[in-house]
Design a protein around this motif. Structure first.
Motif, PDB file in Angstrom:
ATOM      1  N   ARG A 239       0.835  -1.207   0.000  1.00  0.00           N
ATOM      2  CA  ARG A 239       0.000   0.000   0.000  1.00  0.00           C
ATOM      3  C   ARG A 239       0.869   1.255   0.000  1.00  0.00           C
ATOM      4  O   ARG A 239       0.587   2.220  -0.721  1.00  0.00           O
ATOM      5  CB  ARG A 239      -0.924  -0.015   1.223  1.00  0.00           C
ATOM      6  N   VAL A 245      -5.425  -2.254  -5.146  1.00  0.00           N
ATOM      7  CA  VAL A 245      -5.991  -3.559  -4.798  1.00  0.00           C
ATOM      8  C   VAL A 245      -6.358  -4.376  -6.036  1.00  0.00           C
ATOM      9  O   VAL A 245      -6.056  -5.571  -6.105  1.00  0.00           O
ATOM     10  CB  VAL A 245      -7.198  -3.386  -3.859  1.00  0.00           C
ATOM     11  N   TRP A 320      -8.683  -2.283   1.064  1.00  0.00           N
ATOM     12  CA  TRP A 320      -7.421  -2.703   1.673  1.00  0.00           C
ATOM     13  C   TRP A 320      -7.656  -3.437   2.991  1.00  0.00           C
ATOM     14  O   TRP A 320      -7.044  -4.471   3.257  1.00  0.00           O
ATOM     15  CB  TRP A 320      -6.515  -1.485   1.917  1.00  0.00           C
TER      16      TRP A 320
END
Length: 344
Positions: A239, A245, A320
């Motif tokens: 991230r 994603v 996430w």
């Protein structure tokens, strides 16, 4: 006799094959390479015939009667045979222990027995493994601890004719982040790219890909191996690097679908062949299958679909966070409560 897996090749070069070998442990690369050293020595010493015994179908154990009969049967195509016994759990049970002990008590002159296992602890040993140790060699492939990794990589580099400063080796260790397979691949690549001069930290950095980059392949390996803390750390790294994603979900779904298919298989060995799962990755899947049953793996695949919808704005939620909860639950059954919104 007991050796480290890395000592196996040198021992095999110095003497004829012994009647039996036991190679076991939780580090797949070390198990595979030690077993390959036995196979290579067998070929070099003229052993052309090879038989493999492992659990098939709904059986939890190999066919011990067939194995015992094979020990007594004369070779059909060669004067000597290599008989491989694969025990993923490292436990042959009472019947298997008796068969192995019987072989070791009076080993046939035309058979070399190679027993390999993906799991091992002090509780796994017994009279059968002690019997192998008396007539042959035992090599236990323990996982390389973080403080041992630098020395392991240094020995690997030297075995490939490479010299590197301590800072350079430390840099490579940090990049592969404990992944022996990634380390072995990087060392092999260095052997091809190096001009033969010693490697310093700057040269190492220019030659080696960042194998410790928190890529989705290794996140899935961590999840399937049951390393929940590593999953969270790697996802945080991804991230922070700006990954999206949706770009990760393709591999996540593929691995979950593969494991779900394996969980439904009546013959796991055949399914591994059908799905083309490498030998080195099979212990990882076996460990994962022990943590969850088939319906739960199907539910994990379904939950990945929800994560995808969140990532594309088709469903409310933090993609996430949902992805992290999914993969942590794959790694650790106690974390299933994190997926309370999905029936798992």
């Amino acid at each position: 006799m007991e050796l480290k897996p890395e000592q196996m090749a040198a021992q095999l070069d110095s003497e004829p094959l012994r009647p039996a070998y036991l190679i076991a442990g939780p580090e797949p690369l070390r198990v595979l390479e030690a077993a390959d050293a036995v196979r290579a020595a067998a070929r070099a010493q003229g052993i052309a015939e090879r038989e493999i015994f492992e659990a098939e179908g709904n059986q939890r154990e190999p066919d011990w009667n067939a194995l015992e009969a094979s020990f007594r049967a004369p070779s059909l195509f060669a004067s000597r045979r290599l008989v491989e016994l694969r025990l993923p759990t490292g436990k042959p049970g009472k019947d298997g222990a008796e068969v192995i002990s019987g072989f070791c008590a009076d080993p046939p002159p035309d058979v070399t027995l190679l027993v390999s296992a993906g799991e091992w602890s002090k509780q796994h040993g017994g009279k059968w493994s002690e019997a192998i140790g008396r007539i042959g060699v035992i090599a236990i492939a323990w996982q390389v601890k973080p403080h041992e990794l630098v020395d392991w990589i240094d020995r690997r580099l030297r075995s490939r004719g490479l010299k590197a400063g301590r800072d350079a080796v430390q840099q490579l260790a940090e990049r592969v982040d404990g992944n022996l397979l990634a380390a072995a691949q990087e060392v092999d690549k260095l052997a091809l790219l190096s001009d033969g001069s010693p490697l310093d930290a700057q040269k190492m950095q220019s030659l080696v890909a960042d194998a410790a980059r928190f890529d989705v392949f290794r996140v899935m390996d961590a999840a399937l191996n049951g390393n929940a803390a590593q999953v969270s750390r790697m996802l945080a790294g991804l991230r922070a690097e700006g990954e999206a994603v949706p770009a990760l979900l393709g591999m996540v779904v593929k691995e979950l679908q593969t494991t779900a298919a394996l969980s439904r298989a009546s013959n796991l060995a055949n399914e591994f062949r059908t799905l083309r799962v490498w030998d080195t990755k099979q212990p990882m899947y076996r460990r994962a299958l022990q943590r969850h049953d088939a319906p739960r793996w199907e539910a994990f695949v379904a939950h990945a679909g929800r994560v995808d919808r969140m990532a594309k704005g088709r469903e409310a939620g933090d993609a996430w966070l949902a992805l992290e909860r999914l993969l942590v639950a794959v790694a650790e059954p106690r974390a299933l409560r994190l997926l309370a919104r999905t029936a798992v």
